[in-house]
Design a protein around this motif. Structure first.
Motif, mmCIF file in Angstrom:
data_model
loop_
_atom_site.group_PDB
_atom_site.id
_atom_site.type_symbol
_atom_site.label_atom_id
_atom_site.label_comp_id
_atom_site.label_asym_id
_atom_site.label_seq_id
_atom_site.Cartn_x
_atom_site.Cartn_y
_atom_site.Cartn_z
ATOM 1 N N PRO A 57 0.836 -1.219 0.000
ATOM 2 C CA PRO A 57 0.000 0.000 0.000
ATOM 3 C C PRO A 57 0.863 1.259 0.000
ATOM 4 O O PRO A 57 2.005 1.259 0.474
ATOM 5 C CB PRO A 57 -0.806 -0.125 1.292
ATOM 6 N N ASP A 58 0.304 2.321 -0.529
ATOM 7 C CA ASP A 58 0.990 3.613 -0.541
ATOM 8 C C ASP A 58 0.885 4.263 0.836
ATOM 9 O O ASP A 58 -0.219 4.491 1.341
ATOM 10 C CB ASP A 58 0.383 4.539 -1.595
ATOM 11 N N ARG A 59 2.010 4.546 1.431
ATOM 12 C CA ARG A 59 2.055 5.202 2.730
ATOM 13 C C ARG A 59 2.865 6.487 2.594
ATOM 14 O O ARG A 59 3.970 6.483 2.043
ATOM 15 C CB ARG A 59 2.687 4.291 3.787
ATOM 16 N N SER A 60 2.297 7.571 3.078
ATOM 17 C CA SER A 60 2.961 8.867 2.937
ATOM 18 C C SER A 60 4.244 8.897 3.763
ATOM 19 O O SER A 60 4.342 8.279 4.833
ATOM 20 C CB SER A 60 2.024 9.990 3.393
ATOM 21 N N ILE A 61 5.218 9.618 3.268
ATOM 22 C CA ILE A 61 6.525 9.740 3.915
ATOM 23 C C ILE A 61 6.771 11.219 4.190
ATOM 24 O O ILE A 61 6.680 12.052 3.289
ATOM 25 C CB ILE A 61 7.632 9.157 3.028
ATOM 26 N N THR A 62 7.060 11.536 5.428
ATOM 27 C CA THR A 62 7.308 12.913 5.839
ATOM 28 C C THR A 62 8.803 13.112 6.050
ATOM 29 O O THR A 62 9.454 12.305 6.725
ATOM 30 C CB THR A 62 6.551 13.247 7.129
ATOM 31 N N VAL A 63 9.334 14.188 5.468
ATOM 32 C CA VAL A 63 10.758 14.499 5.545
ATOM 33 C C VAL A 63 10.902 15.895 6.152
ATOM 34 O O VAL A 63 10.186 16.830 5.773
ATOM 35 C CB VAL A 63 11.427 14.446 4.160
ATOM 36 N N TYR A 64 11.818 16.023 7.115
ATOM 37 C CA TYR A 64 12.067 17.285 7.802
ATOM 38 C C TYR A 64 13.487 17.754 7.491
ATOM 39 O O TYR A 64 14.418 16.942 7.421
ATOM 40 C CB TYR A 64 11.902 17.134 9.321
ATOM 41 N N ALA A 91 9.136 20.959 6.735
ATOM 42 C CA ALA A 91 8.700 19.583 6.474
ATOM 43 C C ALA A 91 7.970 19.520 5.148
ATOM 44 O O ALA A 91 7.304 20.472 4.732
ATOM 45 C CB ALA A 91 7.799 19.081 7.598
ATOM 46 N N LEU A 92 8.094 18.379 4.499
ATOM 47 C CA LEU A 92 7.324 18.115 3.290
ATOM 48 C C LEU A 92 6.922 16.650 3.286
ATOM 49 O O LEU A 92 7.561 15.795 3.911
ATOM 50 C CB LEU A 92 8.112 18.484 2.029
ATOM 51 N N THR A 93 5.843 16.347 2.564
ATOM 52 C CA THR A 93 5.298 14.989 2.483
ATOM 53 C C THR A 93 5.412 14.492 1.053
ATOM 54 O O THR A 93 5.009 15.185 0.112
ATOM 55 C CB THR A 93 3.831 14.961 2.943
ATOM 56 N N LEU A 94 5.963 13.288 0.905
ATOM 57 C CA LEU A 94 6.143 12.686 -0.409
ATOM 58 C C LEU A 94 4.942 11.818 -0.741
ATOM 59 O O LEU A 94 4.463 11.036 0.091
ATOM 60 C CB LEU A 94 7.419 11.832 -0.439
ATOM 61 N N THR A 95 4.436 11.951 -1.957
ATOM 62 C CA THR A 95 3.341 11.113 -2.460
ATOM 63 C C THR A 95 3.881 10.222 -3.569
ATOM 64 O O THR A 95 4.864 10.544 -4.241
ATOM 65 C CB THR A 95 2.192 11.976 -2.995
ATOM 66 N N TRP A 96 3.207 9.098 -3.782
ATOM 67 C CA TRP A 96 3.697 8.087 -4.713
ATOM 68 C C TRP A 96 3.224 8.418 -6.126
ATOM 69 O O TRP A 96 2.045 8.623 -6.367
ATOM 70 C CB TRP A 96 3.224 6.702 -4.302
ATOM 71 N N THR A 97 4.191 8.432 -7.037
ATOM 72 C CA THR A 97 3.880 8.685 -8.450
ATOM 73 C C THR A 97 3.915 7.417 -9.282
ATOM 74 O O THR A 97 3.319 7.363 -10.343
ATOM 75 C CB THR A 97 4.883 9.693 -9.030
#
Length: 764
Positions: A57-64, A91-97
């Motif tokens: 499953p696609d799970r969001s990833i947060t990067v600081y 911080a930013l959140t990566l979404t799956w492409t």
């Protein structure tokens, strides 16, 4: 200018769901000086079973992102401990492409040089306790890459020296830098003799540590004459960058001169000397850079030895805050990792006079000290106030002390400087400040005493306040309290500390009790996990009654160590340990697996073959001990011995079925009332353990597991073996002067009793 591109990468790491800062993945980068742009390429991909995890499953990833120290993050929105300052981060959140891969890009224009830290994590999960090896787990891997582009040979401005420059039509800007030493209260940049097609069509921008941005301090030279841009209270021991930018659409060549004046706050009426040949005289680093300010081939004006020793004073206009006071150093005493005390000479009690501030400096070493917590404590000696309503204010600032001459000011901030304010008085004589993950370098503490009046604060007269000052570096805040554990973590060569909370407590210092377990709940959980092992008493009684003494001993061992292991394994304060935790855990796991092993071997009924049964018991104990030492949480530690024992039981039952030509066990009651219920209970226990157990329901689900496993043993343990008729004692008959007796070899156990013949004749 000439650009140089550098490339940095890090090894991919597996991300974990966020529970505390101890569960994040931290990456450390270093950005060189004179960098104009930094680009982070954030690569994330999925794996499952060694292949691409297209089905994960696609799970969001947060990067600081944060410069100077790791980010202080709070994705669960918990409460921080009192007196804790929380530094900001981006911080930013990566979404799956793509199904199994995604890439994000993060650009920073003119980033601050030095250490940069990236922290990444997955969102918090439901806390399911999964059995290791039961199924292929989805793994989310994160790999950051950094590309930096930096300028080389940036022109260096010398204080008091005029640099001439001509900006060609195709050029739009010129970049310079000047080094600001300690005890500098003001930086003044001025553009002189500007000549262009439309007056002086230039923008003047100044920024500390990195090249200026569009939102940096700016001055339009067309609207201001003279074109002077001043920076009060500049950062000490840093480069200041000066950008002279031409207005868009201006034709022709623009010529101008640039000069910089630095005001020495220890001598407010004097500016820095025009030129010093030695960089050490200006407290400049050895890597001062090239004298790019002399780009037109000019050389510095000649100076005589007398001029070098006695620089010509340059009068400057006096400004508020130019005067600085002596900075008292602190003695660094390292006790352990992130355990450093800063002692004040002739302290820890310090006197704060009414007419001037007391300034102290705390030096944090680069990289080494940014992974802990900077603690500051002020305690006012009320008896030193002589009955006056005195308040002592403390300003903690990074890289420059804030000592404004305005005694009525109680703020620790300016337009370009932010700090932390502390205050103590007769009512509140104690003040604390905690800064997790502080930026390294010099921290300056300025103490001032002011008297409260009807019109606000005013300077005191003839009252010298005495303050107890304590500054130290610790790994965690209050050692994470009684509901947390302070962990020392490492990423490559960087060390940092973080709290790992338990018993439902959360927060940076495990002080947020919004979801905390009450004492009654902790006591109930401990009693459930411990007392549920009493269910092994009936299997012990059944084993003793059926003469299965070895099995009974194993059940008693399991019951004892399972009880005290769970009493020691509790997350809260209801904890009781009779041995070391590792010993209790090993014995609990070994007893559980040995209980399964001896029960299945007993069901195989290998007792008539005495030697083989003993070998299997001993072999099982040795193999299980080895497997548990290798991996205590592996799936095959439970399945392997169980399947092997079940295989032995199946072979023994099949052999008896073939020999007797009848199904074994022979009675349907044994199947209906013992074997089938016992197998179903054991299967239900395994399903609960493998698929239902989570961190939230662990207390009662695992207690049910204890009950079911012990209950299944009571059903599955075979009854006492009936003595065989062929093995019973033979009657001794007398006749004709002779007595029949049993073969001596049979009595010594040297032959199989089942085929032994009574052929020995003894003389009566």
């Amino acid at each position: 200018g000439l650009f140089v591109t550098d490339y940095f990468t890090r090894t991919p790491r597996k991300l974990s769901p966020f529970r505390s800062f101890a569960s994040i993945e931290l990456f450390h980068f270093h950005i060189p000086e004179d960098t104009v742009i930094a680009v982070w390429n954030l690569i994330t991909f999925k794996e499952q079973g060694g292949t691409f995890g297209d089905q994960c499953p696609d799970r969001s990833i947060t990067v600081y992102f944060r410069s100077g120290a790791p980010s202080v993050i709070n994705p669960l929105h918990t409460h921080f401990p009192r007196d804790t300052a929380v530094p900001g981060s981006f911080a930013l959140t990566l979404t799956w492409t793509l199904p199994n891969r995604t890439t994000g890009v993060f650009n920073v224009t003119s980033p601050l040089p030095g250490d940069w830290f990236l922290a990444a994590h997955l969102p918090k999960d439901e806390g399911k306790i999964s059995v290791k090896g039961l199924y292929e787990e989805c793994q989310y891997l994160f790999q950051p890459q950094l590309i930096v582009q930096r300028l080389v040979n940036i022109a260096v401005l010398y204080p008091g020296h005029v640099t001439e420059q001509s900006m060609a039509p195709h050029n739009r800007s010129c970049l310079y830098k000047v080094f600001v030493p300690s005890y500098t209260s003001r930086v003044l940049v001025e553009v002189l003799q500007c000549r262009g097609a439309e007056g002086c069509p230039l923008w003047l921008r100044v920024r500390a540590k990195a090249p200026p941005l569009h939102n940096s301090t700016t001055l339009d030279c067309r609207e201001h004459t003279p074109c002077q841009l001043a920076q009060d209270l500049p950062f000490w021991q840093h480069w200041y960058y000066v950008l002279v930018e031409k207005h868009p659409g201006v034709p022709g060549t623009v010529s101008f001169q640039v000069t910089v004046q630095l005001t020495d706050c220890s001598r407010p009426s004097l500016a820095r000397p025009p030129f010093l040949p030695s960089s050490a005289s200006m407290n400049m680093p050895h890597s001062f850079g090239s004298a790019g300010g002399l780009a037109l081939g000019d050389s510095p004006p000649p100076t005589s030895p007398n001029d070098t020793k006695h620089p010509i004073p340059i009068p400057v206009t006096s400004h508020a805050g130019e005067r600085c006071w002596p900075v008292r150093p602190t003695l660094r005493n390292e006790l352990d990792t992130f355990s450093v005390h800063f002692y004040i000479f002739f302290g820890p009690n310090v006197s704060v006079p009414p007419d001037r501030p007391a300034v102290f400096v705390i030096n944090l070493l680069p990289v080494l000290d940014s992974g802990g917590v900077l603690n500051l404590e002020l305690r006012l000696n009320v008896s030193s106030l002589c009955g006056e309503n005195v308040t002592v204010f403390g300003c903690l600032n990074h890289e420059v002390p804030l000592t404004s001459s305005d005694n009525t000011s109680v703020t620790c901030e300016t337009e370009s400087l932010a700090g932390f304010l502390l205050s103590v008085n007769a009512t509140a004589s104690l003040s604390r400040l905690r800064i997790p993950y502080p930026q390294t370098g010099s921290w300056y503490l300025s103490l001032r005493s002011l008297c409260a009046t009807e019109h606000g604060f005013e300077p005191c007269t003839n009252v010298t306040a005495e303050v107890y000052l304590r500054a130290y570096l610790s790994p965690c805040i209050n050692d994470c309290g009684i509901y947390g554990q302070c962990k020392l973590l490492r990423t490559n060569n960087y060390l940092y500390a973080a709290c790992e909370c338990k018993a439902g407590w959360n927060g940076w210092g495990c002080t947020d009790n919004a979801e905390a377990f009450s004492y009654g709940f902790q006591l109930l959980s401990t009693l459930l996990l411990c007392l549920s092992n009493v269910m092994f008493v009936p299997p012990v009684a059944i084993a003793v009654r059926s003469h299965y003494l070895l099995e009974a001993a194993v059940y008693i061992f399991t019951m004892f160590f399972s009880t005290f292991y769970h009493a020691c394994d509790q997350p809260g304060i209801v904890v009781f340990c009779i041995m070391e935790y590792d010993v209790l855990q090993f014995c609990d796991f070994l007893g559980s697996l040995m209980s399964v092993w001896v029960t299945v071997i007993a069901m195989a009924r290998l007792q008539p073959i005495v030697k083989q049964a003993s070998v299997l018991y001993l072999l099982g104990a040795m193999l299980l001990s080895m497997a548990l030492q290798m991996d205590r949480h592996g799936l095959w530690n439970l399945l392997g011995p169980s399947l092997f024992a079940l295989g032995i039981m199946a072979v023994a039952w099949t052999a008896r079925t073939i020999r007797r030509r009848h199904c074994y066990p022979p009675t349907w009651k044994r199947w209906a009332f013992y074997l089938c219920p016992g197998a179903l209970i054991a299967a239900a226990a395994v399903l609960l353990y493998a698929f239902v157990e989570t961190e939230e329901n662990y207390f009662y689900i695992h207690s049910i597991w204890h009950l079911l496993i012990a209950g299944s043993v009571g059903f599955l343990l075979p009854p006492r073996a009936k003595p065989s008729r062929r093995l019973g004692p033979l009657p001794r008959r007398k006749g004709c002067g002779y007595q029949l007796c049993v073969n001596e070899q049979e009595e010594l156990g040297l032959v199989d009793p089942a085929v032994a013949s009574i052929n020995s004749i003894c003389t009566s």
